[in-house]
Design an enzyme around this catalytic site. Sequence first.
Site, PDB file in Angstrom:
ATOM      1  CD  GLN A  84      -5.941  10.898   1.003  1.00 45.89           C
ATOM      2  OE1 GLN A  84      -6.507   9.948   0.457  1.00 45.89           O
ATOM      3  NE2 GLN A  84      -4.977  11.593   0.400  1.00 45.89           N
ATOM      4  CG  HIS A 104      -9.775  11.241  -2.748  1.00 47.28           C
ATOM      5  ND1 HIS A 104      -9.425  11.054  -4.058  1.00 47.28           N
ATOM      6  CD2 HIS A 104      -8.625  11.150  -2.043  1.00 47.28           C
ATOM      7  CE1 HIS A 104      -8.123  10.865  -4.148  1.00 47.28           C
ATOM      8  NE2 HIS A 104      -7.609  10.921  -2.932  1.00 47.28           N
ATOM      9  CG  HIS A 126      -6.357 -39.846  -0.569  1.00 49.65           C
ATOM     10  ND1 HIS A 126      -7.624 -39.900  -1.071  1.00 49.65           N
ATOM     11  CD2 HIS A 126      -5.923 -38.559  -0.737  1.00 49.65           C
ATOM     12  CE1 HIS A 126      -7.969 -38.705  -1.513  1.00 49.65           C
ATOM     13  NE2 HIS A 126      -6.948 -37.874  -1.330  1.00 49.65           N
ATOM     14  CG  ASP A 136      -2.390   9.916  -3.089  1.00 51.79           C
ATOM     15  OD1 ASP A 136      -2.485   8.738  -2.718  1.00 51.79           O
ATOM     16  OD2 ASP A 136      -3.148  10.816  -2.692  1.00 51.79           O
ATOM     17  CD  GLN A 164     -21.244  -0.477 -19.180  1.00 50.88           C
ATOM     18  OE1 GLN A 164     -21.806  -0.810 -18.138  1.00 50.88           O
ATOM     19  NE2 GLN A 164     -21.257   0.770 -19.632  1.00 50.88           N
ATOM     20  CB  SER A 191      -9.522   8.201   0.071  1.00 56.41           C
ATOM     21  OG  SER A 191      -8.141   8.316   0.271  1.00 56.41           O
ATOM     22  CD  GLU A 234      -6.651   4.603   1.179  1.00 62.93           C
ATOM     23  OE1 GLU A 234      -6.491   4.418  -0.045  1.00 62.93           O
ATOM     24  OE2 GLU A 234      -7.504   5.382   1.643  1.00 62.93           O
ATOM     25  CG  HIS A 235      -3.352   7.163   2.713  1.00 62.05           C
ATOM     26  ND1 HIS A 235      -4.647   7.375   2.279  1.00 62.05           N
ATOM     27  CD2 HIS A 235      -2.649   6.734   1.637  1.00 62.05           C
ATOM     28  CE1 HIS A 235      -4.723   7.085   0.987  1.00 62.05           C
ATOM     29  NE2 HIS A 235      -3.529   6.698   0.572  1.00 62.05           N
TER      30      HIS A 235
END
Length: 440
Positions: A265, A268, A426, A367, A197, A243, A333-334
């Site tokens: 990590q 998480h 054109h 981080d 929402q 992650s 990612e890392h």
Amino acid sequence: MTVSTAIARLNAADQDFARHLDHLLSWESVSDDAVNQRVLDIIKAVRERGDQALVEFTQRFDGVDAKTIEDLILDRERLELALTRITPVQREALEKAANRVRIYHERQKQDSWQYTEADGTVLGQKVTPLDRAGLYVPGGKASYPSSVLMNAIPAKVAGVSEVVMVVPTPRGEVNELVLAAACIAGVDRVFTVGGAQAVAALAYGTESVPQVDKIVGPGNIYVATAKRHVFGQVGIDMIAGPSEILVVCDGQTDPDWIAMDLFSQAEHDEDAQAILVSPDAAFLDRVAASIDKLLPTMERAGIIEKSINGRGALIQVRDMQQAIEVANRIAPEHLELSVADPQAWLPQIRHAGAIFMGRHTSEALGDYCAGPNHVLPTSGTARFSSPLGVYDFQKRSSIIFCSEQGASELGHTASVLARGESLTAHARSAEYRILNEKGN
């Protein structure tokens, strides 16, 4: 609580290594039909009934006793009050981190540019910030003030006029650190709504929530699904997966350090991924022993255990060259280069969201406070995506100004190509500007 690990051991020399690695890396962020339909219904309700739908959904999903939309709005004074409610040590840490993030992102700012050709034609690019950005922040106990800094500050550095934050407060639980971070980062408005929402309200606007141009920030499966559906109506940062951390180590770093880096990590969530790659088999054994030793001491041991056992791995490679090849294949990612001379290997790294150089550079520093953004591409998308940055909150418009001579010269080229595509209007539009031999 009894915890134990059975982390996968892979060897790049094995014939079926590629298959096992692909299986380990596979992860699909797929909403089932029920979630998808529920999100569509929520978006429809918010579009049709605006503020009233937001109030009803917040009552139902978050258990908040809100009578009107005014009960879900926090003004700037409330954010400033949060600064007084956190400890001086917390405020100092937030301000220091915010300052470092701001300094780093200032270097990413792009400026408009133009150049003039010999015949007077001017070409260029106009860089303009978005008018308004929406920031989704998870609420309740899973609160991340660092995400507020990482998402809001680049927007403000880019020149975004208004940053609107949405953050759920389940059962009325307000996180003062998150509000304090919003104050420090320059957030302009806060609405205590969450879920699909909140995403719908930011995308389409309600009587009270302004429509934004882009929505950034992490969320649960409902938030991610809603972002998918509103993309196109607004921009989004990404659909983030779990992650990930990949540590490449030459075997000379303290194994306890490496184990804790993997935990950083894994804690998480159960789907997070922690992988160590090394050419030193004995070192992999020592890290496995450190994992077993340190795991029982962790507050989130249960989550770490499921992550390590389900998606973690210790991978033995032939040498450091092959370790880099595996890292590029994973596109993490890392990426920690926990080696003696990380700078020597850096040119060979092609795919990584963020690269942490050397034994002393833990991913955790990135981080929170190193400076670069911690919103990074996951699930292998570092092959084609970049960290969140100032450039995500700027648009680029092309500038074309033709002199009379320039329009005539370009008109010949455009005419040939347009007629080749059977686009006569054109062609004639360009031809009208072609100078005749007499120069008129």
